[in-house]
Design a protein around this motif. Structure first.
Motif, PDB file in Angstrom:
ATOM      1  N   UNK A  11       1.134  -1.408   0.351  1.00 30.15           N
ATOM      2  CA  UNK A  11       0.105  -0.356   0.273  1.00 30.15           C
ATOM      3  C   UNK A  11       0.866   1.502   0.305  1.00 30.15           C
ATOM      4  N   UNK A  12       2.525   1.190   0.762  1.00 25.30           N
ATOM      5  CA  UNK A  12       2.825   2.450   0.724  1.00 25.30           C
ATOM      6  C   UNK A  12       3.368   2.275   0.028  1.00 25.30           C
ATOM      7  N   UNK A  13       3.607   1.966  -1.712  1.00 24.62           N
ATOM      8  CA  UNK A  13       3.794   1.682  -2.616  1.00 24.62           C
ATOM      9  C   UNK A  13       2.661   2.291  -3.428  1.00 24.62           C
ATOM     10  N   UNK A  14       2.292   1.714  -3.463  1.00 21.68           N
ATOM     11  CA  UNK A  14       0.686   2.153  -4.433  1.00 21.68           C
ATOM     12  C   UNK A  14       0.762   4.359  -4.076  1.00 21.68           C
ATOM     13  N   UNK A  15       0.240   4.358  -2.845  1.00 22.62           N
ATOM     14  CA  UNK A  15       0.794   5.501  -2.660  1.00 22.62           C
ATOM     15  C   UNK A  15       1.418   6.751  -2.810  1.00 22.62           C
ATOM     16  N   UNK A  16       2.518   6.082  -2.674  1.00 27.67           N
ATOM     17  CA  UNK A  16       3.721   6.752  -3.646  1.00 27.67           C
ATOM     18  C   UNK A  16       4.002   6.575  -5.081  1.00 27.67           C
ATOM     19  N   UNK A  17       3.294   6.082  -5.867  1.00 27.60           N
ATOM     20  CA  UNK A  17       3.108   6.118  -6.942  1.00 27.60           C
ATOM     21  C   UNK A  17       2.260   6.487  -7.511  1.00 27.60           C
ATOM     22  N   UNK A  18       0.952   6.940  -7.372  1.00 25.66           N
ATOM     23  CA  UNK A  18      -0.274   8.091  -7.373  1.00 25.66           C
ATOM     24  C   UNK A  18       0.002   9.370  -6.794  1.00 25.66           C
ATOM     25  N   UNK A  19      -0.661  10.433  -7.520  1.00 28.73           N
ATOM     26  CA  UNK A  19      -0.234  11.710  -7.223  1.00 28.73           C
ATOM     27  C   UNK A  19      -1.352  12.329  -5.409  1.00 28.73           C
ATOM     28  N   UNK A  20      -2.751  12.046  -6.319  1.00 28.16           N
ATOM     29  CA  UNK A  20      -3.452  13.179  -5.458  1.00 28.16           C
ATOM     30  C   UNK A  20      -4.799  12.654  -5.428  1.00 28.16           C
ATOM     31  N   UNK A  21      -6.253  12.641  -4.556  1.00 29.33           N
ATOM     32  CA  UNK A  21      -6.936  12.211  -4.552  1.00 29.33           C
ATOM     33  C   UNK A  21      -6.954  10.478  -3.304  1.00 29.33           C
ATOM     34  N   UNK A  22      -8.522  10.169  -3.736  1.00 27.74           N
ATOM     35  CA  UNK A  22      -8.513   9.019  -3.017  1.00 27.74           C
ATOM     36  C   UNK A  22      -8.820   7.824  -3.844  1.00 27.74           C
ATOM     37  N   UNK A  23      -8.208   7.034  -3.479  1.00 24.69           N
ATOM     38  CA  UNK A  23      -8.615   5.828  -4.804  1.00 24.69           C
ATOM     39  C   UNK A  23      -9.084   4.236  -3.999  1.00 24.69           C
ATOM     40  N   UNK A  24     -10.637   4.232  -4.511  1.00 20.62           N
ATOM     41  CA  UNK A  24     -10.811   2.921  -3.956  1.00 20.62           C
ATOM     42  C   UNK A  24     -10.677   1.481  -4.582  1.00 20.62           C
ATOM     43  N   UNK A  63      -7.310   3.695  -0.819  1.00 19.41           N
ATOM     44  CA  UNK A  63      -6.133   5.076   0.133  1.00 19.41           C
ATOM     45  C   UNK A  63      -7.009   6.347  -0.113  1.00 19.41           C
ATOM     46  N   UNK A  64      -6.029   7.121   0.394  1.00 16.22           N
ATOM     47  CA  UNK A  64      -6.026   8.087   0.719  1.00 16.22           C
ATOM     48  C   UNK A  64      -4.603   8.945   0.670  1.00 16.22           C
ATOM     49  N   UNK A  65      -4.344   9.354  -0.838  1.00 13.39           N
ATOM     50  CA  UNK A  65      -3.041   9.382  -1.389  1.00 13.39           C
ATOM     51  C   UNK A  65      -2.752  11.089  -0.542  1.00 13.39           C
ATOM     52  N   UNK A  66      -3.238  11.374  -0.157  1.00 12.57           N
ATOM     53  CA  UNK A  66      -2.977  12.826  -0.063  1.00 12.57           C
ATOM     54  C   UNK A  66      -2.382  13.116   1.406  1.00 12.57           C
ATOM     55  N   UNK A  67      -2.949  11.795   2.389  1.00 13.07           N
ATOM     56  CA  UNK A  67      -2.690  12.254   3.800  1.00 13.07           C
ATOM     57  C   UNK A  67      -1.648  10.967   4.032  1.00 13.07           C
TER      58      UNK A  67
END
Length: 461
Positions: A11-24, A63-67
């Motif tokens: 999950x950490x690697x996923x969040x690091x690879x995307x920019x912003x927003x939330x991902x369901x 995933x909360x990509x911003x926080x």
């Protein structure tokens, strides 16, 4: 379920690879067979399993990509559920096992998504293949049902593919387990391939072996004396001595990792001269593919090289003619092999195909070739260490396709239609191995299922 650190890292690697927003990431609900309480065997969504590991219906992850936060949503069981199903773990307990501390009941998912929309944040979701989840996306975001596929987030898809296509040590261990079960399936099928046996008896035993191992089949077994029909699921034929039996089957472990192998054997245990000649061409083709698989090479180029082996072998048998390279370039070989060489494999037997083949098998560097046969190649892009894929060439004699091409005068310079008359009732042969791409080449996943003529005839005797 793997150690929670595996899921946290993913999950950490996923969040690091995307920019912003939330991902369901939507898990799957139960699916009724013929009324609400009579359900199909539950199968969790593979991407939800990959990141959140919870193998129960009615869950979703965010995933909360911003926080840099992750959330799990599910529904706790009430006393009625416990009466019918026994004590069940809570949403919080299951989430703690995969390292997620932010949990809520499933109904709260709409509140989180609505707040994100009101704040003008991006809401990413993946392509949806279950009708219930399409309705859920529509309710969460107001996306028209007919537009859900096109509105899926390409950024999210690419980020997930980049992670899931590289198998880690945990993935590979599970794939090896699946291969062990698959080996048992195929050796058993070989021993059962005798005159008087119905296809359904062998198909049933394939599934029984998978169930006894604690999992299931990774896809409905293809067990057919009509091997020229690529995905024939009719199992009502009785086998006769001299038939070729094609078995394309694989196991799914209790953690849902897949195997996928194909073997073709002679009913009664001995290949005829004609069967052996064609079989040896397919065997040379699969061995050539295994030899060529390595990092930095496109699978599209390997597919074409394997097709040249098939065309060359068929030329030696008098079924094709002319220059082999020209024949393959023109697509004449596709009369005999009208499909691609293989596909990705992992948590899905066709790994991540719910995202669309072009996202998984192709990229900006390698585009699909728009030609009959090669157009069906699911995986064409450059191979990387950690890829797991299938290598499955075949030769098929499909009367309807032969007649169509001959009537249209196609590829007369490369195909000996007169000689083909001797093979109209031959059927088809396919062989399939599962391969891990390594740093310097490749290796088989699991022990190789008997494949040479001598090995098969020895097993069947």
């Amino acid at each position: 379920m793997f150690p929670k650190e595996v899921y946290i890292n993913r999950r950490e690697r996923l969040r690091a690879s995307m920019k912003d927003g939330i991902a369901i990431v939507l898990g799957n609900p139960d699916a009724p067979m013929n009324y609400a309480d009579n359900i199909y065997h539950f199968r969790q969504d593979s991407t939800f399993l990959y990141f959140f590991g919870i193998d129960h219906p009615g869950f979703a992850g965010v995933f909360d990509l911003d926080n840099n936060e992750d959330y799990v949503f599910g529904t706790d069981f009430d006393i009625d559920d416990v009466i019918w199903m026994g004590p069940q773990p809570s949403v919080k307990e299951l989430s703690q096992k995969v390292g997620v501390s932010n949990t809520a009941q499933f109904g709260e998912l709409k509140n989180l998504v609505s707040k994100a929309v009101q704040e003008g944040r991006k809401v990413h979701f993946l392509p949806v293949y279950r009708a219930e989840n399409k309705i859920l996306i529509h309710e969460l975001l107001g996306t028209p049902l007919g537009q859900i596929k096109e509105k899926a987030s390409a950024e999210f898809i690419r980020a997930v593919v980049a992670l899931r296509e590289i198998k880690d040590e945990y993935d590979i261990k599970e794939l090896e387990r699946a291969a062990e079960i698959g080996y048992q399936i195929h050796v058993t099928a070989m021993k059962m391939a005798k005159a008087g046996v119905y296809e359904r008896e062998i198909a049933g035993e394939c599934e029984a072996i998978a169930l006894r191992a604690g999992g299931a089949l990774s896809f409905p077994a293809i067990v057919s004396r009509r091997g020229e029909t690529l995905h024939n699921h009719y199992h009502g034929n009785k086998l006769d001595t001299g038939d070729l039996l094609l078995v394309d089957s694989g196991a799914e472990t209790d953690t849902h990792y897949a195997s996928d192998n194909t073997r073709t054997v002679p009913v009664g245990g001995k290949f005829s001269k004609k069967q052996r000649e064609v079989y040896e061409v397919v065997l040379a083709a699969i061995n050539k593919g295994n030899e060529l698989i390595r990092p930095g090479v496109t699978y599209q180029s390997i597919h074409l090289e394997v097709c040249k082996v098939i065309a060359s072998g068929l030329k030696e048998l008098g079924l094709m003619k002319g220059n082999v390279d020209d024949a393959v370039k023109a697509g004449a070989h596709a009369l005999f092999m009208p499909h691609g060489l293989g596909h990705m494999m992992g948590l899905d037997v066709h790994d991540m195909e719910d995202f669309g083949e072009d996202f998984v098998g192709y990229d900006d560097k390698v585009q699909r070739i728009d030609q009959f046969g090669t157009a069906y190649l699911r995986l064409g892009k450059e191979l990387k260490p950690g890829f797991v894929l299938t290598n499955e060439p075949g030769i098929y004699f499909i009367p309807a396709l032969i007649d169509k091409w001959q009537n249209e005068g196609l590829h007369k310079d490369f195909i000996n239609y007169e000689k083909l008359k001797e093979y109209r009732d031959f059927g088809g042969i396919r062989l399939e191995d599962d391969i891990l791409v390594t740093e310097n080449g490749n290796r088989l996943i699991g022990k190789r299922i008997p494949i040479t003529v001598d090995e098969i005839e020895a097993i069947m005797s």
